[in-house]
Design an enzyme around this catalytic site. Structure first.
Site, short mmCIF file in Angstrom:
data_model
loop_
_atom_site.label_atom_id
_atom_site.label_comp_id
_atom_site.label_asym_id
_atom_site.label_seq_id
_atom_site.Cartn_x
_atom_site.Cartn_y
_atom_site.Cartn_z
N CYS A 160 -8.61 -5.22 -9.75
CA CYS A 160 -8.17 -4.17 -10.68
C CYS A 160 -7.68 -3.00 -9.84
CB CYS A 160 -9.35 -3.78 -11.55
SG CYS A 160 -8.93 -2.60 -12.83
N CYS A 199 0.85 -1.19 0.00
CA CYS A 199 0.00 0.00 0.00
C CYS A 199 0.88 1.24 0.00
CB CYS A 199 -0.89 -0.02 1.24
SG CYS A 199 -1.84 1.48 1.47
N CYS A 225 -7.08 -1.11 1.59
CA CYS A 225 -6.05 -1.63 2.49
C CYS A 225 -6.65 -1.86 3.88
CB CYS A 225 -4.91 -0.61 2.56
SG CYS A 225 -3.71 -0.94 3.84
N CYS A 255 -4.71 0.83 6.57
CA CYS A 255 -4.98 2.28 6.63
C CYS A 255 -6.31 2.67 5.99
CB CYS A 255 -3.84 3.06 5.97
SG CYS A 255 -3.85 2.96 4.16
N CYS A 271 0.54 3.21 3.51
CA CYS A 271 1.05 2.79 4.81
C CYS A 271 2.08 1.67 4.73
CB CYS A 271 -0.10 2.35 5.71
SG CYS A 271 -0.79 0.76 5.23
ZN LIG Z 1 -2.56 1.10 3.63
#
Ligand SMILES: [Zn+2]
Length: 168
Positions: A156, A85, A133, A136, A88
């Site tokens: 996607c 991510c 995610c 976060c 984070c």
């Molecule tokens: Zn994250």
């Protein structure tokens, strides 16, 4: 008759009631976020997120925008490694589940275990399953049922919402 100061008018009372109801449901959303294992460390304000991220990444991760297809180098990334991510650093996908969907967006048939949470969105009126995610809450993309085996899923993803780390 003069109203004693402490007794609200009917209108004030109604406004108070409405804000109490709205407040209750806002809190419920927070409770839900906690249940879906959002890390409290990443409960940042809009301003804090904006200062951490590029404008493009901010728009995708925090406002659920979609990047232009073929705009991210991560779409062409073919090395072995982990996609994390961009908000984070939480690991989201292994390169072993990446495939070329031809859409211009990095595509995966499976996220890492418990890496993402999903919700249904109606941005295009037709319901779509959004995923983000689990650490976060940053928006990553949408998942569709036209992916390759073994899952048949196509995650996607926006490339700007990811960083890539080679296995070494
Ligand atoms: Zn994250």
């Amino acid at each position: 008759m003069k109203r004693p100061f402490l007794f609200p008018s009917r209108r004030t009372f109604l406004m108070g009631l409405i804000s109490a109801v709205v407040g209750f449901f806002s809190r419920s959303t927070d409770v839900f976020a906690a249940v879906t294992s959002l890390d409290p460390k990443w409960r940042l304000t809009k301003e804090e997120w904006r200062s951490r991220l590029s404008l493009e990444a901010y728009k995708v991760l925090r406002e659920e925008a979609t990047e232009r297809p073929f705009s991210s180098a991560i779409n062409n990334e073919k090395r072995e490694g982990t996609f994390c991510c961009a908000g984070c650093d939480h690991p989201l996908f292994s390169s072993s589940t990446k495939f070329d969907s031809g859409t211009g967006w990095p595509s995966f048939w499976q996220p890492l275990e418990e890496a993402v949470n999903t919700k249904v969105d109606y941005q295009l009126i037709i319901p779509r399953t959004e995923y983000h995610c689990s650490s976060c809450g940053g928006h990553q993309g949408h998942v569709f049922n036209d992916g390759p085996q073994p899952t048949g899923k196509r995650y996607c993803n926006n490339g700007v919402a990811l960083t890539f780390k080679t296995n070494s």
